[in-house]
Design an enzyme around this catalytic site. Structure first.
Site, PDB file in Angstrom:
ATOM      1  N   ASP A   1       2.583   0.680   4.564  1.00  0.00           N
ATOM      2  CA  ASP A   1       2.694   2.111   4.242  1.00  0.00           C
ATOM      3  C   ASP A   1       1.324   2.783   4.323  1.00  0.00           C
ATOM      4  O   ASP A   1       1.223   4.012   4.206  1.00  0.00           O
ATOM      5  CB  ASP A   1       3.396   2.342   2.899  1.00  0.00           C
ATOM      6  CG  ASP A   1       2.711   1.653   1.741  1.00  0.00           C
ATOM      7  OD1 ASP A   1       1.629   1.055   1.930  1.00  0.00           O
ATOM      8  OD2 ASP A   1       3.267   1.722   0.617  1.00  0.00           O
ATOM      9  N   SER A   2       0.272   1.992   4.597  1.00  0.00           N
ATOM     10  CA  SER A   2      -1.039   2.595   4.883  1.00  0.00           C
ATOM     11  C   SER A   2      -0.954   3.504   6.108  1.00  0.00           C
ATOM     12  O   SER A   2      -1.833   4.332   6.329  1.00  0.00           O
ATOM     13  CB  SER A   2      -2.100   1.514   5.123  1.00  0.00           C
ATOM     14  OG  SER A   2      -1.728   0.659   6.185  1.00  0.00           O
TER      15      SER A   2
ATOM     16  N   ASP B   1       6.466  -2.509   5.142  1.00  0.00           N
ATOM     17  CA  ASP B   1       6.390  -2.112   3.733  1.00  0.00           C
ATOM     18  C   ASP B   1       7.636  -1.325   3.360  1.00  0.00           C
ATOM     19  O   ASP B   1       8.076  -0.449   4.128  1.00  0.00           O
ATOM     20  CB  ASP B   1       5.166  -1.216   3.502  1.00  0.00           C
ATOM     21  CG  ASP B   1       3.988  -1.991   2.941  1.00  0.00           C
ATOM     22  OD1 ASP B   1       4.194  -3.100   2.409  1.00  0.00           O
ATOM     23  OD2 ASP B   1       2.857  -1.487   3.036  1.00  0.00           O
TER      24      ASP B   1
ATOM     25  N   LYS C   1       7.764  -6.015   2.590  1.00  0.00           N
ATOM     26  CA  LYS C   1       6.762  -6.220   1.534  1.00  0.00           C
ATOM     27  C   LYS C   1       6.964  -5.147   0.491  1.00  0.00           C
ATOM     28  O   LYS C   1       7.264  -3.991   0.839  1.00  0.00           O
ATOM     29  CB  LYS C   1       5.348  -6.145   2.124  1.00  0.00           C
ATOM     30  CG  LYS C   1       4.261  -6.265   1.050  1.00  0.00           C
ATOM     31  CD  LYS C   1       2.877  -6.545   1.634  1.00  0.00           C
ATOM     32  CE  LYS C   1       2.167  -5.323   2.176  1.00  0.00           C
ATOM     33  NZ  LYS C   1       1.938  -4.245   1.196  1.00  0.00           N
TER      34      LYS C   1
ATOM     35  N   GLU D   1       5.538  -3.838  -3.722  1.00  0.00           N
ATOM     36  CA  GLU D   1       4.415  -3.965  -4.657  1.00  0.00           C
ATOM     37  C   GLU D   1       4.903  -4.215  -6.087  1.00  0.00           C
ATOM     38  O   GLU D   1       5.924  -3.680  -6.499  1.00  0.00           O
ATOM     39  CB  GLU D   1       3.575  -2.673  -4.628  1.00  0.00           C
ATOM     40  CG  GLU D   1       2.960  -2.404  -3.275  1.00  0.00           C
ATOM     41  CD  GLU D   1       2.114  -1.122  -3.241  1.00  0.00           C
ATOM     42  OE1 GLU D   1       1.931  -0.468  -4.292  1.00  0.00           O
ATOM     43  OE2 GLU D   1       1.642  -0.780  -2.141  1.00  0.00           O
TER      44      GLU D   1
ATOM     45  N   GLU E   1      -4.767  -7.816  -3.420  1.00  0.00           N
ATOM     46  CA  GLU E   1      -5.714  -6.788  -2.952  1.00  0.00           C
ATOM     47  C   GLU E   1      -6.752  -6.451  -4.021  1.00  0.00           C
ATOM     48  O   GLU E   1      -6.392  -6.157  -5.173  1.00  0.00           O
ATOM     49  CB  GLU E   1      -4.927  -5.526  -2.533  1.00  0.00           C
ATOM     50  CG  GLU E   1      -5.828  -4.413  -1.999  1.00  0.00           C
ATOM     51  CD  GLU E   1      -5.073  -3.289  -1.300  1.00  0.00           C
ATOM     52  OE1 GLU E   1      -3.853  -3.399  -1.088  1.00  0.00           O
ATOM     53  OE2 GLU E   1      -5.746  -2.284  -0.967  1.00  0.00           O
TER      54      GLU E   1
END
Ligand code: KIV
Length: 272
Positions: free
Chosen positions: A42-43, A86, A116, A118, A185
């Site tokens: 999602d970056s 993501d 992925k 979080e 991270e």
């Protein structure tokens, strides 16, 4: 490549490389470079869509970009990197059914083979268990989790003993819930090393030091395309300046009488 292959890489001590891609140009480059896994992170909200954080990117945008990433590969299917997407903010935080629908939508309509997400709160663990039961492989993400930027900022995480214990506990819970790998991270490197030893699944670091089973980087940071790079992702080349200079030279050739802009594009400070 199947998720089990990454776990085998950890077992035999073969380091895992993960690079992000956001379109067919970047995925072709990352494939040619030999990455094991391509992450449509999602970056891309910040790298490719100009947002200030990762929060605004939608599920349909992730799908749109993942399809482009898949079209960029040139190798035969069996030799292509594994694609992980993501799950964007709010696509998995509002219940298991919504999360399965979101992840299933990505896997059904693109070449992505895993998602992925979080965190490791009880609700997130329940989502992961359900996804894995439904045949959707899941990569976890702890430490600095950019979808929680409004709580955590972009600061290094787990600086004190309690929060390190918490991440250790959460990582074991993620493994138990069925994650096949864990992104860690912006945390102290000794914590990453401890996790790597405790977990059977690979620990993939970014800003977590070298004592990991593999590394993940935002490709645009690594090649110096972004205007700001985090301190743990130093660019290998100054892509922006190289491209601007090459294009300026080309423009100059087209009309030599024109003046070159005096303010060259520059790398800026980082939010990290
Ligand atoms: O979105 C992303 O690119 C990521 C990496 C920083 C791991 O999550």
């Amino acid at each position: 490549m199947l998720p089990a292959e990454l776990i085998r890489f950890k077992e035999i001590g073969r380091s895992i490389t993960i690079l992000t891609a956001w379109d067919s140009l970047s995925s072709a480059i990352v494939e040619a470079a030999g990455a094991d896994v391509v992450l449509v992170g999602d970056s891309l909200a910040m790298v490719a869509l100009g947002h200030a954080t990762t929060l605004p990117v939608t599920l349909d945008e992730i799908l749109h970009h993942t399809k482009a990433v898949c079209r960029g590969f040139t190798r035969p299917l069996s030799e292509q990197p594994m694609v992980v997407c993501d799950l964007p903010f709010l696509s998995y935080q509002c219940g298991e059914d919504k999360a399965v629908a979101a992840a299933g939508h990505l896997l059904k309509n693109s070449c992505a083979a895993a998602v992925k997400l979080e965190g490791a709160e009880p609700e997130v663990l329940a989502v992961i268990e359900r996804l894995v039961r439904m045949g959707i492989p899941v990569m976890g993400h702890l430490g600095l989790t950019p979808q929680s930027v409004h709580c955590l900022g972009y600061r290094r995480q787990a600086e004190d003993k309690n929060s390190q214990q918490n991440i250790l506990f959460q990582s074991l819970k993620l493994e138990e819930a069925g994650c096949f790998a864990l992104v860690l991270e912006h945390v102290p490197s000794d914590l990453a090393g401890r996790l790597r030893k405790k977990l059977k699944i690979p620990v993939i670091g970014i800003g977590a030091g070298e004592d990991c089973d593999g590394q993940v980087r935002v490709t645009a940071d690594l090649i110096g395309l972004t205007s700001k790079q985090p301190p743990f992702s130093k660019p290998l080349i100054s892509g922006r300046q190289l491209f601007v200079k090459a294009l300026q030279d080309w423009i100059k050739q087209q009309h030599p009488q024109a003046k070159t802009p005096t303010k060259a594009i520059s790398q800026q400070g980082s939010d990290y």
